[in-house]
Design a protein around this motif. Structure first.
Motif, PDB file in Angstrom:
ATOM      1  N   UNK B  24      73.131 -18.764  34.772  1.00 13.38           N
ATOM      2  CA  UNK B  24      74.379 -18.052  35.094  1.00 13.38           C
ATOM      3  C   UNK B  24      75.460 -18.367  34.057  1.00 13.38           C
ATOM      4  N   UNK B  25      75.585 -19.647  33.707  1.00 10.21           N
ATOM      5  CA  UNK B  25      76.593 -20.040  32.715  1.00 10.21           C
ATOM      6  C   UNK B  25      76.327 -19.365  31.375  1.00 10.21           C
ATOM      7  N   UNK B  26      75.042 -19.357  30.953  1.00 12.59           N
ATOM      8  CA  UNK B  26      74.717 -18.777  29.654  1.00 12.59           C
ATOM      9  C   UNK B  26      74.940 -17.267  29.675  1.00 12.59           C
ATOM     10  N   UNK B  27      74.658 -16.629  30.822  1.00 13.12           N
ATOM     11  CA  UNK B  27      74.922 -15.182  30.947  1.00 13.12           C
ATOM     12  C   UNK B  27      76.417 -14.923  30.825  1.00 13.12           C
ATOM     13  N   UNK B  28      77.229 -15.817  31.407  1.00 15.75           N
ATOM     14  CA  UNK B  28      78.681 -15.672  31.298  1.00 15.75           C
ATOM     15  C   UNK B  28      79.115 -15.776  29.839  1.00 15.75           C
ATOM     16  N   UNK B 108      69.215 -18.345  22.310  1.00 17.61           N
ATOM     17  CA  UNK B 108      68.042 -19.227  22.300  1.00 17.61           C
ATOM     18  C   UNK B 108      68.080 -20.131  23.525  1.00 17.61           C
ATOM     19  N   UNK B 109      69.276 -20.588  23.914  1.00 18.54           N
ATOM     20  CA  UNK B 109      69.388 -21.429  25.109  1.00 18.54           C
ATOM     21  C   UNK B 109      68.981 -20.633  26.346  1.00 18.54           C
ATOM     22  N   UNK B 110      69.373 -19.348  26.375  1.00 16.88           N
ATOM     23  CA  UNK B 110      69.039 -18.496  27.521  1.00 16.88           C
ATOM     24  C   UNK B 110      67.523 -18.332  27.632  1.00 16.88           C
ATOM     25  N   UNK B 111      66.879 -18.052  26.479  1.00 13.71           N
ATOM     26  CA  UNK B 111      65.422 -17.853  26.484  1.00 13.71           C
ATOM     27  C   UNK B 111      64.723 -19.144  26.890  1.00 13.71           C
ATOM     28  N   UNK B 112      65.187 -20.264  26.332  1.00 13.57           N
ATOM     29  CA  UNK B 112      64.569 -21.557  26.635  1.00 13.57           C
ATOM     30  C   UNK B 112      64.719 -21.872  28.125  1.00 13.57           C
ATOM     31  N   UNK B 113      65.913 -21.650  28.632  1.00 13.15           N
ATOM     32  CA  UNK B 113      66.187 -21.952  30.033  1.00 13.15           C
ATOM     33  C   UNK B 113      65.372 -21.050  30.966  1.00 13.15           C
TER      34      UNK B 113
END
Lengths: 134, 138
Positions: B24-28, B108-113
């Motif tokens: 959610x944070x990364x989407x924000x 990249x953080x979103x994909x990894x997460x």
């Protein structure tokens, strides 16, 4: 639930980016419009983005806080035969910067694309969550 | 048996919760990639997990007056999972408009997460399968 919030956040970004794309389309379409509804040359419009909570539990999305007209002066073109020309023979054109608009358009469409990918990732994860006890 | 089962599933559940919250944070962050003066936020997953393991989950401050600061970026407050301490990302390349979102980092953080969350969900699923095997005795 966090994954539903991801959807809401991505949806807010899609709305905001399409408003930006809308403004760009309007600006490019009116790049040569000598007169608008008020009789003055068209002024380029820009959207202002603002981070703001989109759910009751405080997930932060984005919204269009407003649309402002660009204050840069329009370029003057020498065209004495034009009915809109002033005494010196200059016509004030709209202040649309086509290069700026094109980069804005690419940026908006890329951002839109990214957010649709975010949505589909969230959807995959949600389906995965639904399949836990199967 | 049921005790250890609960324990294992409980830790997996808190991991899944934290991963979903990080998503959610990364989407924000990605949604606000073009918002002037927006600062990207994230949390240290490992530190959050250590906090949960050590039983340090709830950092929410007790408020005795509505005029006290809420401190809503810490574990236990609002929809923030226990143990999580949300911080601002340090800037890599400063932007003129004050925005600190670096799209490459965020994506990249979103994909990894997403992969990590999927792994956690698969582990939970396998845990249920094990339970089913035990019940059916096959």
């Amino acid at each position: 639930m966090s994954l539903f919030n991801v959807m809401t956040i991505a949806a807010s970004a899609l709305t905001a980016q399409s408003a930006r794309l809308n403004a760009t389309a309007s600006n490019l379409a009116n790049a040569e419009s000598l007169t608008g509804p008020d009789g003055k040359p068209y002024k380029a419009k820009q959207v202002i983005f603002q981070a703001m909570p989109v759910t009751s539990d405080g997930s932060v999305g984005v919204r269009v806080a407003g649309v402002v007209e660009s204050a840069t002066p329009g370029r003057n073109v020498y065209d004495p035969k034009n009915p809109a020309a002033n005494e010196q023979g200059y016509v004030e054109m709209p202040n649309v910067n086509v290069v700026e608009e094109m980069t804005n358009m690419i940026s908006a469409s890329r951002a839109y694309q990214t957010n649709t990918e975010i949505m589909s990732a969230a959807k995959t994860l949600m389906l995965k969550t639904l399949a836990i006890a199967q | 048996m049921s005790d250890s089962f609960d324990q294992h599933l409980g830790s997996l559940r808190s991991v899944a919760n934290m991963r979903a919250y990080r998503q959610e944070l990364l989407a924000t962050n990605i949604a606000n990639a073009d918002t002037p003066n927006y600062k990207a936020r994230d949390f240290d997953f490992q530190a959050a997990l250590e906090n949960v393991k050590a039983g340090r989950g709830n950092f929410a401050m007790a408020r005795t007056s509505p005029r006290h600061l809420k401190g809503d970026n810490v574990g236990g407050a609002g929809n923030v999972p226990a143990g999580v301490n949300v911080l601002y990302r340090s800037e890599f390349q400063p932007n003129v408009d004050g925005n600190s979102v670096n799209m490459d980092v965020e994506r990249s953080a979103f994909a990894e997460n997403a992969v990590q969350l999927e792994t956690t969900l698969t582990l939970i699923q396998q845990e249920f399968h094990r339970m089913q095997t035990a019940i059916q005795g096959q």
